[in-house]
Structures are given as structure tokens and as C-alpha cells.
Design a protein around this motif. Structure first.
Motif, PDB file in Angstrom:
ATOM      1  N   GLY A  35       0.804  -1.219   0.000  1.00  0.00           N
ATOM      2  CA  GLY A  35       0.000   0.000   0.000  1.00  0.00           C
ATOM      3  C   GLY A  35       0.836   1.268   0.000  1.00  0.00           C
ATOM      4  O   GLY A  35       0.326   2.354   0.269  1.00  0.00           O
ATOM      5  N   ILE A  36       2.126   1.135  -0.293  1.00  0.00           N
ATOM      6  CA  ILE A  36       3.012   2.294  -0.367  1.00  0.00           C
ATOM      7  C   ILE A  36       2.996   2.805  -1.800  1.00  0.00           C
ATOM      8  O   ILE A  36       3.493   2.144  -2.713  1.00  0.00           O
ATOM      9  N   ASP A  37       2.410   3.962  -2.000  1.00  0.00           N
ATOM     10  CA  ASP A  37       2.275   4.539  -3.346  1.00  0.00           C
ATOM     11  C   ASP A  37       3.423   5.530  -3.573  1.00  0.00           C
ATOM     12  O   ASP A  37       3.341   6.700  -3.220  1.00  0.00           O
ATOM     13  N   GLN A  38       4.497   5.026  -4.156  1.00  0.00           N
ATOM     14  CA  GLN A  38       5.685   5.857  -4.378  1.00  0.00           C
ATOM     15  C   GLN A  38       5.401   7.026  -5.307  1.00  0.00           C
ATOM     16  O   GLN A  38       5.887   8.136  -5.098  1.00  0.00           O
ATOM     17  N   ARG A  39       4.631   6.779  -6.331  1.00  0.00           N
ATOM     18  CA  ARG A  39       4.329   7.836  -7.300  1.00  0.00           C
ATOM     19  C   ARG A  39       3.534   8.959  -6.649  1.00  0.00           C
ATOM     20  O   ARG A  39       3.825  10.141  -6.853  1.00  0.00           O
ATOM     21  N   ALA A  40       2.528   8.596  -5.855  1.00  0.00           N
ATOM     22  CA  ALA A  40       1.709   9.620  -5.184  1.00  0.00           C
ATOM     23  C   ALA A  40       2.559  10.447  -4.222  1.00  0.00           C
ATOM     24  O   ALA A  40       2.393  11.671  -4.148  1.00  0.00           O
ATOM     25  N   ALA A  41       3.472   9.789  -3.509  1.00  0.00           N
ATOM     26  CA  ALA A  41       4.344  10.521  -2.582  1.00  0.00           C
ATOM     27  C   ALA A  41       5.236  11.497  -3.337  1.00  0.00           C
ATOM     28  O   ALA A  41       5.445  12.633  -2.907  1.00  0.00           O
ATOM     29  N   GLN A  42       5.737  11.058  -4.459  1.00  0.00           N
ATOM     30  CA  GLN A  42       6.600  11.925  -5.258  1.00  0.00           C
ATOM     31  C   GLN A  42       5.798  13.094  -5.846  1.00  0.00           C
ATOM     32  O   GLN A  42       6.220  14.246  -5.770  1.00  0.00           O
ATOM     33  N   GLU A  43       4.622  12.790  -6.417  1.00  0.00           N
ATOM     34  CA  GLU A  43       3.808  13.846  -7.028  1.00  0.00           C
ATOM     35  C   GLU A  43       3.270  14.838  -6.000  1.00  0.00           C
ATOM     36  O   GLU A  43       3.045  16.004  -6.316  1.00  0.00           O
ATOM     37  N   ALA A  44       3.082  14.396  -4.754  1.00  0.00           N
ATOM     38  CA  ALA A  44       2.600  15.278  -3.688  1.00  0.00           C
ATOM     39  C   ALA A  44       3.731  16.117  -3.087  1.00  0.00           C
ATOM     40  O   ALA A  44       3.492  16.933  -2.208  1.00  0.00           O
ATOM     41  N   GLY A  45       4.954  15.893  -3.560  1.00  0.00           N
ATOM     42  CA  GLY A  45       6.084  16.654  -3.058  1.00  0.00           C
ATOM     43  C   GLY A  45       6.628  16.149  -1.741  1.00  0.00           C
ATOM     44  O   GLY A  45       7.446  16.826  -1.110  1.00  0.00           O
ATOM     45  N   ARG A  84      21.900  -6.877  -0.030  1.00  0.00           N
ATOM     46  CA  ARG A  84      21.425  -6.146   1.148  1.00  0.00           C
ATOM     47  C   ARG A  84      21.321  -4.704   0.684  1.00  0.00           C
ATOM     48  O   ARG A  84      22.326  -4.099   0.287  1.00  0.00           O
ATOM     49  N   VAL A  85      20.105  -4.172   0.722  1.00  0.00           N
ATOM     50  CA  VAL A  85      19.820  -2.861   0.146  1.00  0.00           C
ATOM     51  C   VAL A  85      19.215  -1.953   1.212  1.00  0.00           C
ATOM     52  O   VAL A  85      18.245  -2.326   1.862  1.00  0.00           O
ATOM     53  N   ARG A  86      19.812  -0.790   1.377  1.00  0.00           N
ATOM     54  CA  ARG A  86      19.221   0.215   2.275  1.00  0.00           C
ATOM     55  C   ARG A  86      18.693   1.341   1.413  1.00  0.00           C
ATOM     56  O   ARG A  86      19.411   1.880   0.562  1.00  0.00           O
ATOM     57  N   VAL A  87      17.436   1.693   1.637  1.00  0.00           N
ATOM     58  CA  VAL A  87      16.837   2.826   0.947  1.00  0.00           C
ATOM     59  C   VAL A  87      16.493   3.885   1.989  1.00  0.00           C
ATOM     60  O   VAL A  87      16.130   3.565   3.122  1.00  0.00           O
ATOM     61  N   ALA A  88      16.646   5.127   1.601  1.00  0.00           N
ATOM     62  CA  ALA A  88      16.272   6.244   2.469  1.00  0.00           C
ATOM     63  C   ALA A  88      15.180   7.030   1.779  1.00  0.00           C
ATOM     64  O   ALA A  88      15.143   7.134   0.551  1.00  0.00           O
ATOM     65  N   PHE A  89      14.297   7.578   2.573  1.00  0.00           N
ATOM     66  CA  PHE A  89      13.280   8.467   2.024  1.00  0.00           C
ATOM     67  C   PHE A  89      13.918   9.842   1.931  1.00  0.00           C
ATOM     68  O   PHE A  89      14.514  10.329   2.900  1.00  0.00           O
ATOM     69  N   VAL A  90      13.855  10.453   0.767  1.00  0.00           N
ATOM     70  CA  VAL A  90      14.494  11.749   0.553  1.00  0.00           C
ATOM     71  C   VAL A  90      13.481  12.764   0.034  1.00  0.00           C
ATOM     72  O   VAL A  90      12.539  12.423  -0.669  1.00  0.00           O
ATOM     73  N   SER A  91      13.709  14.015   0.390  1.00  0.00           N
ATOM     74  CA  SER A  91      12.854  15.108  -0.067  1.00  0.00           C
ATOM     75  C   SER A  91      13.069  15.316  -1.562  1.00  0.00           C
ATOM     76  O   SER A  91      14.045  14.829  -2.137  1.00  0.00           O
ATOM     77  N   PRO A  92      12.182  16.085  -2.207  1.00  0.00           N
ATOM     78  CA  PRO A  92      12.391  16.376  -3.633  1.00  0.00           C
ATOM     79  C   PRO A  92      13.746  17.033  -3.899  1.00  0.00           C
ATOM     80  O   PRO A  92      14.308  16.880  -4.979  1.00  0.00           O
ATOM     81  N   GLY A  93      14.323  17.690  -2.899  1.00  0.00           N
ATOM     82  CA  GLY A  93      15.632  18.309  -3.046  1.00  0.00           C
ATOM     83  C   GLY A  93      16.782  17.345  -2.802  1.00  0.00           C
ATOM     84  O   GLY A  93      17.941  17.721  -2.924  1.00  0.00           O
ATOM     85  N   GLY A  94      16.467  16.100  -2.414  1.00  0.00           N
ATOM     86  CA  GLY A  94      17.500  15.087  -2.232  1.00  0.00           C
ATOM     87  C   GLY A  94      18.010  14.907  -0.815  1.00  0.00           C
ATOM     88  O   GLY A  94      18.924  14.132  -0.583  1.00  0.00           O
ATOM     89  N   ARG A  95      17.418  15.597   0.154  1.00  0.00           N
ATOM     90  CA  ARG A  95      17.855  15.457   1.543  1.00  0.00           C
ATOM     91  C   ARG A  95      17.047  14.365   2.244  1.00  0.00           C
ATOM     92  O   ARG A  95      15.844  14.249   2.042  1.00  0.00           O
TER      93      ARG A  95
END
Length: 155
Positions: free
Chosen positions: A54-64, A118-129
């Protein structure tokens, strides 16, 4: 006319399972799967795992809000896959924090391990932080940590 849906895999307890077939385009001159294709398969499996959670990556990105970015990756190759092999990608959540999620992904042929990541992913802002991932994302990942381990007799 039928309109088949793309494969999305399925959950078996805490494990997300995603099947891929080795096509000619996946192989190199020697007839084995080119090493970078495992990364493609792992990425597809992770994306579909998130979709099923239920994680909508596209919606999160489009919502900023932001997007996930790979921040650390370790691969171990053990044996090759070949043309027409049916490979199973198994993904499990190993660690979750407010910002990151670490997954272990395996490419399996029968009971044999082909490649492990082994993969680590981070959630980043639209600016990359790096930023805190949405609470529902953290909850979805954490819910998989609470499930009994593979092969357990626990309810």
C-alpha cells in the motif's frame, strides 16, 4: 479481449516473492545472466513489494513528499542463471528506521542461491535530503518485521 495485469508477486508471511524468467536479452555473450540484471530484478521486486504493502511511491513523489533512494547496496554472486531459468526473487525487511528501510533480497533457482543483496533505501525530499518517511510507510515495513520467520511453527 483479455488484458493481463503485470506480475506483482505475492507475500508468503514476511517474504515477498516475485518470479522472473531469464530471456535472451538478460544474458551476456557467455550465455549467463549479465550481473547488472540482478539489480533490475531486485528493483522490480522491491517496487512491487511496496505496491502490495500500500506504499504509493508515485503519489508521494507527485505530492512533493519525496521518494526512496538507494543509499547502500551490497551484492554477492554465487552461481549463474541461464536462458529460460525461472528465478524467484525473495525480499524481506531486515531493519526499519524513521528515514530508512533495509531489505535482504535473494535470487533463487530451485533451492539454490544465485545472488544475494542487502539494500538500504532512504526516504528523501524532492531536493534530495534525507527526511522522515510517511508514518504509514514505516508502519507497513514494521508490520513485516512482526511476522514469524520463514519456516516457523509460530501462529
Amino acid at each position: 479481449m483479455p488484458n493481463p495485469a503485470p506480475p506483482s508477486g505475492c507475500f508468503d508471511g514476511a517474504r515477498h516473492l516475485y518470479a522472473v524468467r531469464v530471456y535472451f536479452e538478460d544474458t551476456d555473450l557467455s550465455g549467463v545472466v549479465y550481473h547488472a540484471n540482478y539489480l533490475r530484478w531486485f528493483e522490480r521486486a522491491r517496487s512491487d513489494m511496496l505496491r502490495l504493502l500500500g506504499i504509493d511511491q508515485r503519489a508521494a513523489q507527485e505530492a512533493g513528499e519525496g521518494a526512496f533512494a538507494v543509499t547502500d547496496l551490497a551484492l554477492r554472486y554465487l552461481r549463474p542463471a541461464r536462458l529460460d531459468d525461472d528465478v524467484l526473487i525473495e525480499s524481506t525487511v531486515a531493519e526499519v528506521s524513521r528515514v530508512t528501510c533495509t531489505l535482504v533480497q535473494k535470487a533463487l533457482l530451485g533451492n539454490g542461491l544465485l545472488c544475494e543483496a542487502r539494500v538500504r533505501v532512504a526516504f528523501v525530499s524532492p531536493g534530495g535530503r534525507a527526511r522522515r518517511q510517511p508514518a504509514q510507510f514505516t508502519a507497513a515495513f514494521t508490520s513485516l518485521l512482526a511476522l514469524p520467520p520463514e519456516g516457523s511453527d509460530l501462529p
